[in-house]
Design an enzyme around this catalytic site. Structure first.
Site, PDB file in Angstrom:
ATOM      1  N   ASP A   1      10.814  -3.396  -8.609  1.00 19.88           N
ATOM      2  CA  ASP A   1      11.428  -4.144  -7.524  1.00 19.88           C
ATOM      3  C   ASP A   1      12.602  -3.300  -7.100  1.00 19.88           C
ATOM      4  O   ASP A   1      13.333  -2.753  -7.930  1.00 19.88           O
ATOM      5  CB  ASP A   1      11.858  -5.542  -7.945  1.00 19.88           C
ATOM      6  CG  ASP A   1      12.145  -6.418  -6.730  1.00 19.88           C
ATOM      7  OD1 ASP A   1      11.322  -6.425  -5.789  1.00 19.88           O
ATOM      8  OD2 ASP A   1      13.192  -7.081  -6.701  1.00 19.88           O
TER       9      ASP A   1
ATOM     10  N   GLY B   1      10.129   1.069   4.846  1.00 24.04           N
ATOM     11  CA  GLY B   1      11.301   0.235   4.627  1.00 24.04           C
ATOM     12  C   GLY B   1      12.505   0.753   5.387  1.00 24.04           C
ATOM     13  O   GLY B   1      12.432   1.033   6.581  1.00 24.04           O
TER      14      GLY B   1
ATOM     15  N   ALA C   1       0.819  -1.216   0.000  1.00 22.10           N
ATOM     16  CA  ALA C   1       0.000   0.000   0.000  1.00 22.10           C
ATOM     17  C   ALA C   1       0.851   1.263   0.000  1.00 22.10           C
ATOM     18  O   ALA C   1       0.521   2.249  -0.671  1.00 22.10           O
ATOM     19  CB  ALA C   1      -0.944  -0.001   1.204  1.00 22.10           C
TER      20      ALA C   1
END
Length: 195
Positions: free
Chosen positions: A71, A155, A11
């Site tokens: 990615d 992250g 999200a």
């Protein structure tokens, strides 16, 4: 106006991708916006590009729309490039930012500041139903801080000190500043030029 499907279940990443792509003439759709659920794609490739292509190809096949996926991850020189493609699951459970950051700090605890160099890497792709595949890869250089700071981002952002940001972590930057220098922002802008 072209509709682009963002092929991710994250999200926070959806918000960031939409923030970068939407102002540039694209209608950005999330899977829920068009009433589909994307299958989980096992990231089996050993490169960021390989994993991004797996996700975008799968989403394009399911939706029939052009799909953007990325990615990305953190590569730390003192750790031989780790966590690399395993960045999201470095601490054990996929997407556990707290565990990932804790393990990174543990593994770097005896590493002097000058050897804590790292880079965020992003491979962004757009796969079209006609088989065309566009690819862009970018990096953001920095070093790893000794403790997390800031709460804007996700992250490893609270630990990553981008070069040229006066000692602020990526999580201390506002969205505009982060998008301007981030690996993902640069890769998406490069991808957009190809699109």
């Amino acid at each position: 106006m072209t509709t682009i499907l963002i092929a991710t279940h994250n999200a926070k990443k959806q918000i960031e991708l939409e923030r970068i792509l939407a102002p540039n003439g694209y209608t950005v759709a999330l899977p829920r916006d068009i009433g589909i659920t994307l299958p989980e794609v096992e990231e089996t490739e050993d490169t960021f590009l390989g994993n991004a292509l797996l996700k975008a190809r799968s989403a394009c096949a399911v939706s029939g729309l052009p799909c953007v996926a990325d990615d990305s991850g953190l590569c730390v020189d003192a750790l031989g490039g780790a966590p690399g493609v395993y960045s999201a699951r470095y601490g054990g459970k996929h997407g556990d930012d707290r565990a990932n950051n804790a393990l990174l700090l543990k593994n770097l605890r005896d590493t002097p500041d000058e050897k804590r160099t790292a880079r965020f890497v992003c491979a962004a792709v757009c796969v079209y139903p006609d088989g065309r595949e566009l690819v862009a890869e970018e990096v953001c250089e920095g070093i790893i801080a000794r403790e997390p700071r800031g709460d804007n981002g996700f992250g490893y952002d609270p630990l990553f000190l981008p070069v040229g940001m006066n000692g602020l972590t990526a999580a201390q930057l506002d969205n505009a500043a982060k998008d301007a220098i981030s690996h993902r922002g640069k890769a998406l802008r490069a991808l957009e030029e190809l699109m």
